[in-house]
Design an enzyme around this catalytic site. Structure first.
Site, PDB file in Angstrom:
ATOM      1  N   SER A  62       0.829  -1.198   0.000  1.00  0.00           N
ATOM      2  CA  SER A  62       0.000   0.000   0.000  1.00  0.00           C
ATOM      3  C   SER A  62       0.874   1.263   0.000  1.00  0.00           C
ATOM      4  O   SER A  62       1.655   1.466  -0.927  1.00  0.00           O
ATOM      5  CB  SER A  62      -0.958  -0.037   1.195  1.00  0.00           C
ATOM      6  OG  SER A  62      -1.978   0.920   1.066  1.00  0.00           O
ATOM      7  N   ASP A  71      -9.903  -4.777  -4.832  1.00  0.00           N
ATOM      8  CA  ASP A  71      -9.232  -3.594  -4.287  1.00  0.00           C
ATOM      9  C   ASP A  71      -9.340  -2.461  -5.299  1.00  0.00           C
ATOM     10  O   ASP A  71      -8.914  -2.616  -6.449  1.00  0.00           O
ATOM     11  CB  ASP A  71      -7.766  -3.941  -4.011  1.00  0.00           C
ATOM     12  CG  ASP A  71      -6.954  -2.786  -3.463  1.00  0.00           C
ATOM     13  OD1 ASP A  71      -7.548  -1.754  -3.092  1.00  0.00           O
ATOM     14  OD2 ASP A  71      -5.717  -2.920  -3.398  1.00  0.00           O
ATOM     15  N   HIS A 121      -7.966  -5.309  -0.420  1.00  0.00           N
ATOM     16  CA  HIS A 121      -6.700  -4.633  -0.146  1.00  0.00           C
ATOM     17  C   HIS A 121      -5.965  -5.281   1.035  1.00  0.00           C
ATOM     18  O   HIS A 121      -6.545  -5.517   2.091  1.00  0.00           O
ATOM     19  CB  HIS A 121      -6.982  -3.156   0.147  1.00  0.00           C
ATOM     20  CG  HIS A 121      -5.778  -2.291   0.170  1.00  0.00           C
ATOM     21  ND1 HIS A 121      -4.933  -2.140  -0.909  1.00  0.00           N
ATOM     22  CD2 HIS A 121      -5.260  -1.504   1.152  1.00  0.00           C
ATOM     23  CE1 HIS A 121      -3.967  -1.308  -0.601  1.00  0.00           C
ATOM     24  NE2 HIS A 121      -4.133  -0.907   0.648  1.00  0.00           N
TER      25      HIS A 121
END
EC number: 3.1.1.1
Length: 318
Positions: free
Chosen positions: A163, A258, A290
């Protein structure tokens, strides 16, 4: 504190219009351990005394007792959390790095950095670069940390992150090439981006979903002084020059459920046509969201992610 809330991410944190932040849940610090977990030991080291910043080093237990000259690949990892949440010492990252080192037989360094909004962008990039430079003081085998001196193979260095941490890893790979770290012509062996946090105005308009607007708001909190918003090169890396990426191979992980997956795919497409000299591959897990591999590490799909990660590290660099 001004009671007007600008951004509410309960139960994690709230941001107020005066710039203050209220972290609602105490953060859990998992201590390092010299008692092996999954055959892996860990310890912390300070890389920036003036900023009170440290990192965590993970080492396979069998390497502790290695008496020869065997060196193992070095993984430098940057944690995620939207530039605002989590730390290198959070339970999910301690668990993941322990599993990753066990699966890959590498030495890993998990970098802690100062987070937004208390420390807005680009502070965390500078902290991360300080960590890279500290790590590379060990390339002559005379650095301050014995594990890195004895065990790290600096001909096999990998950058990784999830991320926001994947975003940081990308920028560190760019800077490695720009700053010309020793030795001469050094290249990172590979980079692994788990569900990277990349945005652009075009991506947001294309998706038109509230979840994407959430990530846009999160970025504006992390980088309040950015006049370009999501067109800022820190977050819109697809719109920047990728030819200077200082690594030979890239693995991008995306998850089908995601909203950030589109940014990962765009990154791969731009990298392939940019003129960058290297190889890029993608692993997609269609039915997951995610960073699912951190939230549910015992699931079969999470195990598959870890296997692909391990295979990538073990591949011969061209």
């Amino acid at each position: 504190m001004d009671s007007e809330i600008a951004f509410d991410y309960s139960p994690r944190f709230r941001i107020f219009k005066n710039g203050g932040i209220e972290r609602l849940v105490p953060e859990t610090f998992v201590p390092p351990s010299l008692n092996p977990e999954n055959g892996v030991v860990s310890k912390d080291a300070v890389y920036s005394p003036e900023k009170n910043l440290s990192l965590r080093i993970y080492l396979p237990q069998n390497s502790v007792y290695e008496t020869g000259e065997k060196k193992i690949p070095l993984l430098v990892y940057f944690h995620g959390g939207g530039f605002i949440m989590e730390t290198a010492f959070s339970p999910i990252y301690h668990t993941f790095l322990t599993s990753a080192v066990s699966a890959t037989d590498c030495i890993a360094v998990s970098v802690e950095y100062r987070r937004a909004p208390e420390h807005p962008i680009p502070t965390l990039y500078e902290d991360s670069w300080d960590a890279i430079q500290w790590i590379f003081t060990h390339i002559t085998r005379s650095g301050p940390e014995d594990w890195l001196n004895k065990h790290a193979d600096f001909s096999k260095v990998f950058l990784a992150g999830d991320s926001a941490g994947a975003n940081i890893a990308h920028h560190m790979a760019i800077r490695v090439d720009k700053e010309k770290l020793p030795p001469e012509n050094f290249k990172i062996s590979g980079m692994i981006l788990f569900h990277p946090y990349f945005l652009s105005k075009a991506l947001i308009e294309e998706m038109e979903v509230e979840a994407m607007r959430y990530y846009e708001r999160l970025w504006r909190i992390a980088s309040p002084d950015s006049g370009n918003g999501v067109e800022d090169p820190w977050i819109n890396v697809v719109g920047s020059d990728l030819t200077g990426l200082g690594c030979r191979r890239v693995l991008v992980m995306v998850a089908g459920n995601d909203v950030l997956a589109r940014g990962g795919w765009s990154y791969v497409a731009e990298l392939e046509k940019s003129g960058w000299i290297g190889k890029v591959k993608v692993m997609e897990t269609k039915e997951e969201g995610h960073v699912f591999h951190l939230r549910d590490p015992d699931s079969e799909n999470a195990r598959r992610v870890l296997r692909n990660f391990a295979e990538f590290l073990k591949e011969e660099t061209f």
